[in-house]
Motif scaffolding. Structure first.
Motif, short mmCIF file in Angstrom:
data_model
loop_
_atom_site.label_atom_id
_atom_site.label_comp_id
_atom_site.label_asym_id
_atom_site.label_seq_id
_atom_site.Cartn_x
_atom_site.Cartn_y
_atom_site.Cartn_z
N LEU A 9 -0.02 8.54 6.16
CA LEU A 9 0.92 7.60 6.78
C LEU A 9 2.35 8.11 6.72
O LEU A 9 3.10 8.02 7.71
N GLU B 115 4.28 8.70 10.15
CA GLU B 115 5.22 7.65 10.53
C GLU B 115 6.54 7.68 9.77
O GLU B 115 7.50 7.03 10.18
N VAL C 104 6.79 3.12 6.12
CA VAL C 104 5.51 2.70 5.54
C VAL C 104 5.74 2.03 4.19
O VAL C 104 6.24 2.65 3.25
N ARG D 43 1.22 -1.82 3.51
CA ARG D 43 0.48 -1.04 4.52
C ARG D 43 -0.46 -0.05 3.84
O ARG D 43 -1.61 0.13 4.26
N ILE D 44 0.02 0.58 2.79
CA ILE D 44 -0.80 1.55 2.06
C ILE D 44 -2.00 0.87 1.42
O ILE D 44 -3.13 1.36 1.47
N GLU E 291 -4.52 -0.08 4.25
CA GLU E 291 -5.23 1.07 4.82
C GLU E 291 -6.19 1.71 3.81
O GLU E 291 -7.24 2.24 4.18
#
Length: 207
Positions: free
Chosen positions: A16, A20, A25, A29-30, A33
């Protein structure tokens, strides 16, 4: 399971961050995912900053190992190995997932030179320069200490240009420039002066 969770966090974060950007990030989000829970995240990393450093440290080791393996794989004599660095870069630039240099990107995002992330990225560049210096010394270049930073400048320039242009041609152009630099034979007087400068540094200027 704990080791697997840590590896999932590192792998997910690296993918990521590279695709991005670090700032874009967040931890949520981590976690989403990777499928790792928040409590598990904080058992492994005290903060996102600590995760960033761990990601960069791992990428540094793998990137430099990739470069050494690629150069060794060409099976060239020592005199030709410095230029092989640009052949390896050309192959990497052609990959679909190429997004520039993760370490240059980090130094842009973490502009504070005292930040841990910036320092890890800067150390990566120093290590790559050291590898170039070794290749040049093995090639018999008396001016290896002067040439290594010059080749590193070409490496970084090729990386940024490849990202800007969207093709691997910059590695070919950088190789031609490097070839011209290597064709320049050092003046013996310059080599002696370089030795004297190093001695002055080591001895603190004592005569």
């Amino acid at each position: 399971m704990a080791v697997q969770a840590r590896e999932r966090l590192l792998t997910t974060a690296e993918d990521l961050f590279y695709a991005e950007g670090i700032r874009a990030v967040g931890v949520e989000r981590i976690l989403s995912e990777s499928g790792v829970g928040r409590a598990s995240f904080y058992r492994h990393f005290a903060s996102k900053d600590e995760l960033v450093v761990a990601v960069l440290s791992g990428r540094d080791r793998r990137w430099r190992e990739w470069l050494r393996t690629a150069v060794d794989g060409y099976g060239l004599p020592p005199a030709d190995r410095p230029l092989a660095v640009f052949d390896a870069l050309s192959e990497r630039f052609a990959r679909d997932d190429f997004r520039g240099c993760a370490f240059i990107n980090t130094m842009i995002e973490a502009a504070d030179r005292d930040s841990a992330a910036h320092q890890v990225a800067a150390e990566h560049k120093s290590s790559v320069t050291g590898y170039l210096d070794t290749l040049l010394a093995d090639a018999g270049r008396a001016d290896h200490a002067e040439l290594a930073p010059e080749l590193m400048l070409l490496v970084d320039g090729a990386i940024v240009t490849a990202l800007r242009e969207g093709n691997p041609d910059s590695a070919v152009r950088a190789r031609r420039i490097a070839e011209a630099l290597l064709a320049r034979q050092p003046d013996p007087g310059d080599a002696r002066e370089a030795v004297r400068r190093r001695l002055r540094v080591v001895t603190g200027g004592m005569r």
